[in-house]
Design a protein around this motif. Structure first.
Motif, mmCIF file in Angstrom:
data_model
loop_
_atom_site.group_PDB
_atom_site.id
_atom_site.type_symbol
_atom_site.label_atom_id
_atom_site.label_comp_id
_atom_site.label_asym_id
_atom_site.label_seq_id
_atom_site.Cartn_x
_atom_site.Cartn_y
_atom_site.Cartn_z
ATOM 1 N N ARG A 265 -18.593 8.072 -17.992
ATOM 2 C CA ARG A 265 -17.962 7.014 -18.785
ATOM 3 C C ARG A 265 -18.163 7.284 -20.272
ATOM 4 O O ARG A 265 -17.230 7.173 -21.059
ATOM 5 N N SER B 194 -16.074 2.694 -22.261
ATOM 6 C CA SER B 194 -17.204 1.901 -22.742
ATOM 7 C C SER B 194 -18.439 2.189 -21.897
ATOM 8 O O SER B 194 -18.342 2.337 -20.680
ATOM 9 N N LYS C 156 -21.854 1.657 -19.801
ATOM 10 C CA LYS C 156 -22.368 0.619 -18.894
ATOM 11 C C LYS C 156 -23.873 0.814 -18.767
ATOM 12 O O LYS C 156 -24.365 1.936 -18.706
ATOM 13 N N ASP D 135 -12.380 3.179 -13.751
ATOM 14 C CA ASP D 135 -13.304 4.291 -14.016
ATOM 15 C C ASP D 135 -12.680 5.671 -13.871
ATOM 16 O O ASP D 135 -13.349 6.619 -13.466
ATOM 17 N N ASP E 210 -4.782 2.887 -20.501
ATOM 18 C CA ASP E 210 -5.049 3.070 -21.924
ATOM 19 C C ASP E 210 -4.240 4.254 -22.448
ATOM 20 O O ASP E 210 -4.288 5.345 -21.867
ATOM 21 N N ALA F 285 -8.356 -9.829 -20.621
ATOM 22 C CA ALA F 285 -9.739 -9.472 -20.283
ATOM 23 C C ALA F 285 -10.703 -10.387 -21.014
ATOM 24 O O ALA F 285 -10.395 -10.921 -22.071
ATOM 25 N N LEU F 286 -11.865 -10.546 -20.431
ATOM 26 C CA LEU F 286 -12.989 -11.254 -21.045
ATOM 27 C C LEU F 286 -14.188 -10.341 -20.933
ATOM 28 O O LEU F 286 -14.581 -9.982 -19.831
ATOM 29 N N ARG F 287 -14.727 -9.914 -22.042
ATOM 30 C CA ARG F 287 -15.918 -9.064 -22.032
ATOM 31 C C ARG F 287 -17.141 -9.930 -22.244
ATOM 32 O O ARG F 287 -17.212 -10.701 -23.194
ATOM 33 N N ILE F 288 -18.106 -9.754 -21.380
ATOM 34 C CA ILE F 288 -19.366 -10.501 -21.503
ATOM 35 C C ILE F 288 -20.294 -9.693 -22.396
ATOM 36 O O ILE F 288 -20.599 -8.531 -22.116
ATOM 37 N N GLN F 289 -20.741 -10.294 -23.477
ATOM 38 C CA GLN F 289 -21.628 -9.638 -24.432
ATOM 39 C C GLN F 289 -22.948 -10.395 -24.464
ATOM 40 O O GLN F 289 -22.989 -11.523 -24.940
ATOM 41 N N ARG F 290 -23.986 -9.798 -23.957
ATOM 42 C CA ARG F 290 -25.305 -10.417 -23.985
ATOM 43 C C ARG F 290 -26.157 -9.662 -25.012
ATOM 44 O O ARG F 290 -26.150 -8.463 -25.062
#
Length: 142
Positions: free
Chosen positions: A24, A30, A32, A74, A113, A136-141
């Motif tokens: 990746r 991005s 992981k 992927d 893409d 899309a919703l990206r979870i950013q912690r």
């Protein structure tokens, strides 16, 4: 679909966490985390990798509910091995799987893409716009 170079071997199976994370990153997808990869990879419905001299150099997976919805994710090829048709071999393997195994009416989706859309179009994928758009919703912690 076979590659003309016998040093490239198609392997049906989920990549290791290490290979997954490395591919990746080197291919520009991005990154992981170790935790995310360890949690997500066992949920793979089907995966294909390409091995070159004992190293995983390309991959692709299918995730979803294994009945109604499948998503191709992927698709990654190590830059040192790009331009050799490896992505096409991986995608062909994934499409062959859903063509053979997915129930009638199953919805197979992906996010294309850039110029990857031309590769996916060769396998029958079509844009869903303007009727639908990808979101899309990206979870950013932190």
């Amino acid at each position: 679909m076979k590659h003309e170079n016998p040093d490239y071997l198609l392997h049906i199976g989920t990549p290791s966490v290490e290979d997954y994370r490395r591919l990746r990153e080197v291919s520009g997808l991005s990154p992981k985390s170790q935790h995310a990869a360890e949690k997500g990879l066992p949920n793979t419905i089907f995966a294909a990798t390409i091995i070159y001299h004992a190293e995983t150099v390309a991959m692709g997976r299918i995730v979803g509910d294994d009945g109604c919805f499948y998503q191709i994710v992927d698709i990654a090829v190590d830059p040192a091995h790009q331009g050799k048709g490896l992505g096409k071999i991986v995608v062909a393997s994934l499409v062959d799987f859903v063509q053979a195994e997915a129930p009638d009416g199953a919805y197979v989706s992906l996010i294309a893409d850039g110029p990857a859309r031309y590769l996916y179009a060769k396998f029958g994928f079509e844009p869903v716009s303007p009727e639908s758009i990808g979101m899309a919703l990206r979870i950013q912690r932190s």
